[in-house]
Design an enzyme around this catalytic site. Structure first.
Site, PDB file in Angstrom:
ATOM      1  N   ASP A   4      -7.777   2.865  -3.392  1.00  8.69           N
ATOM      2  CA  ASP A   4      -6.870   1.820  -2.918  1.00  8.69           C
ATOM      3  C   ASP A   4      -7.164   0.491  -3.606  1.00  8.69           C
ATOM      4  O   ASP A   4      -8.271  -0.031  -3.504  1.00  8.69           O
ATOM      5  CB  ASP A   4      -7.074   1.718  -1.397  1.00  8.69           C
ATOM      6  CG  ASP A   4      -6.006   0.899  -0.718  1.00  8.69           C
ATOM      7  OD1 ASP A   4      -4.943   0.680  -1.309  1.00  8.69           O
ATOM      8  OD2 ASP A   4      -6.247   0.502   0.436  1.00  8.69           O
ATOM      9  N   GLU A  20      -1.443   1.350  -5.054  1.00 10.10           N
ATOM     10  CA  GLU A  20      -1.322  -0.065  -5.461  1.00 10.10           C
ATOM     11  C   GLU A  20       0.012  -0.606  -4.973  1.00 10.10           C
ATOM     12  O   GLU A  20       0.512  -1.580  -5.498  1.00 10.10           O
ATOM     13  CB  GLU A  20      -1.592  -0.272  -6.956  1.00 10.10           C
ATOM     14  CG  GLU A  20      -0.715   0.485  -7.906  1.00 10.10           C
ATOM     15  CD  GLU A  20       0.621  -0.202  -8.146  1.00 10.10           C
ATOM     16  OE1 GLU A  20       1.589   0.266  -7.519  1.00 10.10           O
ATOM     17  OE2 GLU A  20       0.701  -1.159  -8.949  1.00 10.10           O
ATOM     18  N   GLY A  63       3.060   0.226  -5.094  1.00 14.26           N
ATOM     19  CA  GLY A  63       4.276   0.237  -5.901  1.00 14.26           C
ATOM     20  C   GLY A  63       4.513  -1.045  -6.670  1.00 14.26           C
ATOM     21  O   GLY A  63       5.604  -1.270  -7.203  1.00 14.26           O
ATOM     22  N   GLU A  64       3.466  -1.877  -6.780  1.00 13.74           N
ATOM     23  CA  GLU A  64       3.674  -3.216  -7.353  1.00 13.74           C
ATOM     24  C   GLU A  64       3.980  -3.197  -8.847  1.00 13.74           C
ATOM     25  O   GLU A  64       4.666  -4.076  -9.354  1.00 13.74           O
ATOM     26  CB  GLU A  64       2.455  -4.094  -7.066  1.00 13.74           C
ATOM     27  CG  GLU A  64       2.405  -4.525  -5.602  1.00 13.74           C
ATOM     28  CD  GLU A  64       1.129  -5.269  -5.241  1.00 13.74           C
ATOM     29  OE1 GLU A  64       0.230  -5.390  -6.096  1.00 13.74           O
ATOM     30  OE2 GLU A  64       1.043  -5.714  -4.081  1.00 13.74           O
ATOM     31  N   ASP A 100       2.504  -1.502   2.966  1.00 14.47           N
ATOM     32  CA  ASP A 100       2.118  -0.720   4.148  1.00 14.47           C
ATOM     33  C   ASP A 100       3.274  -0.548   5.128  1.00 14.47           C
ATOM     34  O   ASP A 100       3.983  -1.506   5.462  1.00 14.47           O
ATOM     35  CB  ASP A 100       0.949  -1.412   4.866  1.00 14.47           C
ATOM     36  CG  ASP A 100      -0.349  -1.255   4.093  1.00 14.47           C
ATOM     37  OD1 ASP A 100      -0.312  -0.855   2.908  1.00 14.47           O
ATOM     38  OD2 ASP A 100      -1.414  -1.537   4.677  1.00 14.47           O
TER      39      ASP A 100
HETATM   40  C1  GLA Z   1      -4.350  -0.919   2.457  1.00 12.79           C
HETATM   41  C2  GLA Z   1      -3.653   0.424   2.390  1.00 12.79           C
HETATM   42  C3  GLA Z   1      -3.684   1.076   3.760  1.00 12.79           C
HETATM   43  C4  GLA Z   1      -5.128   1.238   4.224  1.00 12.79           C
HETATM   44  C5  GLA Z   1      -5.825  -0.114   4.206  1.00 12.79           C
HETATM   45  C6  GLA Z   1      -7.305   0.015   4.462  1.00 12.79           C
HETATM   46  O1  GLA Z   1      -3.664  -1.826   3.270  1.00 12.79           O
HETATM   47  O2  GLA Z   1      -2.336   0.268   1.956  1.00 12.79           O
HETATM   48  O3  GLA Z   1      -3.042   2.345   3.710  1.00 12.79           O
HETATM   49  O4  GLA Z   1      -5.787   2.156   3.386  1.00 12.79           O
HETATM   50  O5  GLA Z   1      -5.662  -0.754   2.944  1.00 12.79           O
HETATM   51  O6  GLA Z   1      -7.941  -1.208   4.460  1.00 12.79           O
END
Ligand code: GLA
Length: 412
Positions: free
Chosen positions: A178, A214, A216-217, A236
Site C-alpha cells: 500500500d 496506489e 488509481g492515482e 478508499d
Molecule cells: C489505505 C488503504 C486502505 C487500508 C489503509 C491502512 O487507506 O487504501 O485499504 O489498507 O490504508 O492504513
C-alpha cells in the site's frame, strides 16, 4: 440458429485462461489487456479474482488483534463462505509492533498479537484458508498518517528483501502493498517501488498473490499488469451508497485492463457495514462481480444479517465474478438506469440492470445493446435465482432504488 456473441463487444480472452490458483507472479501472461506479454505462465496466480476477508473495513486500526482474525477465519468456515470461494484471510495495517527489532525485522504487536503471526498463519492454514498480510513500500504505513498509529520505520523501504523473506517464512499467500504517500515521504516512484517488491516476491519459493494499492492515482492499469495480480483503481471506499455508486461510475472504462492473473480492484466490500439497504448491499456485491473485482469481505462475520449472508453466498453471482474468461463488464448505457454487460465462458452473457435513482425504475435493453447476437436466448435472473422466459429481443426488469438485477443469457 445458435446465437453467438457479437464481435463488437466480446472478444475471447487469448492465452492464460488457467483455472489454477497457484503459479508464478513473475511470469504471468496477458489476455485482454493492452500491455505487452513477455512469457507464458506455467500456471497462474489469481487466475480468477481473489476472494476472502480483510480486517480494515471491519476494525480499522487499534481494534485489530489476533482474536478478530481467528474469529473471521472461524466464521468463513462456519458460514461455508469458504466453500463458495472466500478463502483469503488478510491482516491489514496496524498488525506491526511500533519498531523493527535489532536485526531490522518487523514484529507483530506483542499485546494484540501475543501468539505471533507464525501461529496465526498456521491457525488460518489449518482451516484450509489462505493467509494475507499488509506492507507498505515507503518508510511509513498509511495508518501512521491517517490513524496516528504510533510507530516508526515499519514500511518496507530499504527492507524489501528482508520483508519478502519474512512473508515466505510466515507462510503468507497474499500481500497487500500500500503506497501511503511514499513519493512524498521517501521520494519513491510508484512503478519502481512496486516492481522492486515484485522482483523480491519472484525470488521466493512461495507463490504470493501481489495486490498493490496506489488508489488509481497514476492509472496503474496501464503499468501494473506485468508486475501485479491486483491493483486498486480508486480511493478508499466508504460504507454508504454514494461511495459505492461513485466507484461504479469510475470503473466504466477499465474493462480492457482486467483478465486472468491481473485485476482492477475498486476496493474491498463494505456490505454489512454502514447504512446499506439490502438492495444496496446486493447491488454492491453484484456490480463488483460484474466488474470481475476481488471480493474481500470487510465486516464482522459473526454479525451478518441473513440478507447479507445470502447475498455474499449467491453462487450464481459469484460465478460471474469468477468466470474463467475474466472479461470485466463494460457499461453499454449510462444514466439513472444503467446497463452493463460482460461475456462469459461458453458463450453466455451477463447483463446488469442498475438503478441509480431513488425510485423504482423499469430498465429495458435489447440483445443488440448488450452485444448478444440475434437468436433466442435463455434468461436466468441470477439475483433472484429464477428462470425467466426466453427472449429473442427485449430484456428488462423493474429494479428497486439503488438496486441491481443481473440476468444471465445462455444460447438456447
Ligand atoms: C489505505 C488503504 C486502505 C487500508 C489503509 C491502512 O487507506 O487504501 O485499504 O489498507 O490504508 O492504513
Amino acid at each position: 440458429m445458435l446465437p453467438v456473441l457479437g464481435a463488437l463487444l466480446w472478444s475471447s480472452a487469448c492465452g492464460g485462461g488457467s483455472d489454477t490458483a497457484s503459479g508464478d507472479t513473475a511470469k504471468k501472461s496477458e489476455s485482454t489487456t493492452s500491455t505487452t506479454t513477455t512469457e507464458a505462465p506455467k500456471a497462474m496466480l489469481a487466475a480468477t479474482p481473489p476472494m476472502g476477508w480483510n480486517s480494515w473495513n471491519q476494525v480499522r486500526c487499534p481494534d485489530l488483534n489476533e482474536d478478530v482474525v481467528k474469529r473471521a477465519a472461524d466464521a468463513l468456515v462456519r458460514e461455508e463462505l469458504d466453500k463458495v470461494g472466500y478463502r483469503y484471510v488478510v491482516v491489514d495495517d496496524c498488525w506491526q509492533a511500533p519498531n523493527r527489532d535489532a536485526a531490522g525485522s518487523l514484529q507483530s504487536d506483542p499485546v494484540r498479537f501475543p501468539s505471533g503471526l507464525d501461529s496465526l498463519a498456521k491457525y488460518v492454514h489449518d482451516k484450509g484458508l489462505k493467509f494475507g498480510l499488509y506492507l507498505a513500500p515507503g518508510s511509513q504505513t498509511c495508518a501512521m498518517f491517517w490513524d496516528a498509529y504510533p510507530a516508526s520505520g515499519i514500511g518496507s523501504y530499504g527492507h524489501e528483501r528482508q520483508d519478502a523473506e519474512m512473508l515466505q517464512r510466515i507462510g503468507v499467500d497474499y500481500l497487500k502493498y500500500d503506497w501511503c504517500r511514499a513519493d512524498e515521504t521517501d521520494g519513491l516512484v510508484r512503478v519502481d517501488a512496486f516492481t522492486k517488491m515484485h522482483d523480491e516476491l519472484a525470488r521466493l519459493d512461495r507463490k504470493i498473490v501481489y495486490s498493490i494499492s496506489e488508489y488509481g492515482e497514476t492509472a496503474p492499469w496501464t503499468w501494473a499488469p506485468p508486475i501485479a495480480n491486483v491493483w486498486r483503481t480508486t480511493g478508499d471506499i466508504a460504507p454508504v451508497w454514494p461511495s459505492v455508486a461513485a466507484i461504479i461510475d469510475s470503473q466504466a472504462d477499465l474493462h480492457p485492463y482486467a483478465g486472468p492473473g491481473h485485476w482492477n480492484d475498486p476496493d474491498m466490500l463494505q456490505v454489512g457495514n454502514g447504512t446499506f439497504t439490502p438492495d444496496e448491499a446486493r447491488a454492491h456485491i453484484g456490480m463488483w462481480s460484474m466488474l470481475a473485482a476481488p471480493l474481500m469481505i470487510g465486516t464482522d462475520l459473526d454479525r451478518l444479517t441473513p440478507e447479507v449472508l445470502d447475498a455474499l453466498s449467491n453462487t450464481e453471482v459469484i460465478a460471474i465474478d469468477q468466470d474463467p474468461l475474466g472479461q470485466q463488464a463494460r457499461r453499454v448505457r449510462a444514466g439513472d438506469g444503467e446497463v452493463w454487460a460482460r461475456g462469459l465462458k461458453g458463450g453466455d452473457v451477463a447483463v446488469a440492470l442498475l438503478n441509480k435513482s431513488d425510485a423504482p425504475l423499469d430498465i429495458q435493453t435489447t440483445l443488440a445493446e448488450v452485444g448478444a447476437a440475434a437468436g433466442t436466448w435463455k434468461v436466468r435472473d441470477v439475483s433472484a435465482r429464477a428462470d425467466r422466459p426466453s427472449t429473442d429481443s427485449a430484456i428488462g426488469a423493474t429494479v428497486p432504488p439503488h438496486g441491481l438485477t443481473i440476468l444471465r443469457l445462455s444460447p438456447s
